[in-house]
Design a protein around this motif. Sequence first.
Motif, short mmCIF file in Angstrom:
data_model
loop_
_atom_site.label_atom_id
_atom_site.label_comp_id
_atom_site.label_asym_id
_atom_site.label_seq_id
_atom_site.Cartn_x
_atom_site.Cartn_y
_atom_site.Cartn_z
N VAL A 79 0.84 -1.20 0.00
CA VAL A 79 0.00 0.00 0.00
C VAL A 79 0.88 1.25 0.00
O VAL A 79 0.60 2.22 -0.72
N ALA A 80 1.96 1.22 0.77
CA ALA A 80 2.86 2.37 0.84
C ALA A 80 3.46 2.67 -0.54
O ALA A 80 3.64 3.84 -0.90
N LEU A 81 3.76 1.63 -1.31
CA LEU A 81 4.29 1.83 -2.66
C LEU A 81 3.25 2.53 -3.54
O LEU A 81 3.58 3.42 -4.33
N HIS A 82 1.98 2.13 -3.42
CA HIS A 82 0.93 2.76 -4.21
C HIS A 82 0.78 4.24 -3.86
O HIS A 82 0.38 5.05 -4.71
N LEU A 83 1.09 4.60 -2.62
CA LEU A 83 0.88 5.97 -2.16
C LEU A 83 2.11 6.84 -2.31
O LEU A 83 2.05 8.05 -2.03
N ASP A 84 3.23 6.26 -2.72
CA ASP A 84 4.48 7.00 -2.85
C ASP A 84 4.48 7.79 -4.16
O ASP A 84 4.46 7.21 -5.25
N ASP A 85 4.49 9.11 -4.08
CA ASP A 85 4.45 9.95 -5.27
C ASP A 85 5.71 9.82 -6.12
O ASP A 85 5.70 10.18 -7.30
N ASP A 86 6.79 9.35 -5.53
CA ASP A 86 8.05 9.23 -6.27
C ASP A 86 8.20 7.88 -6.97
O ASP A 86 9.20 7.64 -7.64
N VAL A 87 7.21 7.00 -6.81
CA VAL A 87 7.28 5.66 -7.39
C VAL A 87 6.09 5.45 -8.33
O VAL A 87 4.95 5.64 -7.93
N GLU A 88 6.36 5.07 -9.57
CA GLU A 88 5.28 4.76 -10.51
C GLU A 88 4.84 3.32 -10.30
O GLU A 88 5.16 2.42 -11.07
N HIS A 89 4.10 3.10 -9.23
CA HIS A 89 3.68 1.73 -8.90
C HIS A 89 2.17 1.66 -8.83
O HIS A 89 1.52 2.44 -8.13
N ASN A 90 1.60 0.72 -9.60
CA ASN A 90 0.16 0.49 -9.53
C ASN A 90 -0.14 -0.96 -9.87
O ASN A 90 0.33 -1.47 -10.89
N ALA A 91 -0.88 -1.63 -9.02
CA ALA A 91 -1.27 -3.02 -9.26
C ALA A 91 -2.78 -3.18 -9.09
O ALA A 91 -3.27 -4.24 -8.74
N ILE A 92 -3.53 -2.08 -9.33
CA ILE A 92 -4.98 -2.11 -9.24
C ILE A 92 -5.55 -1.70 -10.59
O ILE A 92 -5.23 -0.64 -11.11
N SER A 93 -6.40 -2.55 -11.15
CA SER A 93 -7.07 -2.26 -12.41
C SER A 93 -8.55 -2.07 -12.16
O SER A 93 -9.08 -2.49 -11.13
N ILE A 94 -9.24 -1.46 -13.13
CA ILE A 94 -10.69 -1.35 -12.97
C ILE A 94 -11.33 -2.73 -13.06
O ILE A 94 -12.20 -3.08 -12.27
N THR A 95 -10.88 -3.55 -14.02
CA THR A 95 -11.38 -4.92 -14.10
C THR A 95 -10.89 -5.72 -12.90
O THR A 95 -9.70 -5.70 -12.57
N GLY A 96 -11.79 -6.41 -12.25
CA GLY A 96 -11.41 -7.28 -11.15
C GLY A 96 -11.38 -6.62 -9.80
O GLY A 96 -10.94 -7.22 -8.82
N THR A 97 -11.84 -5.36 -9.71
CA THR A 97 -11.81 -4.62 -8.44
C THR A 97 -13.23 -4.36 -7.96
O THR A 97 -14.15 -4.17 -8.76
N ALA A 98 -13.41 -4.35 -6.64
CA ALA A 98 -14.73 -4.09 -6.05
C ALA A 98 -14.54 -3.35 -4.74
O ALA A 98 -13.48 -3.44 -4.10
N HIS A 99 -15.57 -2.62 -4.33
CA HIS A 99 -15.53 -1.93 -3.04
C HIS A 99 -16.95 -1.83 -2.50
O HIS A 99 -17.94 -2.03 -3.23
#
Length: 340
Positions: free
Chosen positions: A140-160
Amino acid sequence: MPRASVLIPIHNKATTLPLTVDTVLRQSVTDVEVLLIGDGVTEDVRRVAEDLVALDARVRFLDLPKGPHHGERHRHTAVEAAESDAIFYLCDDDLLLPDHVADLLDLLADHDLVQSLNGYLTADGRVRLYAADLADPDDVALHLDDDVEHNAISITGTAHTRAAYDRVTPWDTTPAGWWPDRWQFRKMLGFGFRAATSARMTALQFPTSADGRDTWTDDERAAEVVPWHALVTGPGAQDEIDRRVRASLLPQLVEERGQLARLHAALASQRAYQDDVVRAREAEAADLRSEVETLRTHVDRLVEIRAAQEQQLAKLRERLAHKDEVLAQLRAKVRRPPQT
């Protein structure tokens, strides 16, 4: 009330849309609804959407005008229109395995934001994984780090959950430089929501941006998806996808280790270069300090000389004043009249 609402943004993919929707309607959890979110759809897509609505009462079509960017504001409209408190997402050229909704509903019982094991299929049928576990604080910290281009969440396959969505700013036009799903779901992670990733890949993605698919015709896209649709809707589909996921792990690990090794070498080279730069700048700084000390010594010496000169000048002024006094006295005597 349906147990899950599956939101599918649509625009111009008429050939794959029926296959996508069919995999939602075949879920092991049958009490679902499908919301087709029209974003200025083409006439072909409109006809397909209306046919899907006519064929199954669980399908609804929101025929909305073209919105800014990817029509993200329409997704908020769809969330508000959804009848379930479990909001699922799916692209109009991707497919769901039969237990996708069931798996993520189980996770949503204890979490706010969940996803299938995320990855995509290459044009030659290999699975590529986005290594991630949203339950891991470091991830989660990687996703929130503005200096890192990290994303492992897509629209397909996600729910909330709806409750989680109501606690963040809604879907809206995405700022420049961001992808919509990354922007929206990152906000949820930033709120500290309880997140989780399933152990199984239950959503199959065929991204337009990968393997040159952006140049394919609609028929070529459909030709790729049709065999996968047959697999997904046939017996043993999840076992086959699980097998392909396992088969992909070692080759991907070997490839990524090679990439990491090259990255490490590049970083080591960059670090060595930076060390050289630092040493050179330290040497320049030392030289500059030496020059400054030399100049300071010269200045101090000049100050001493100036002080001595001021003292000499003061003495000269005293002598000059004395001489002026003597001279004045002499002039006075010369001007005195003679005695009679």
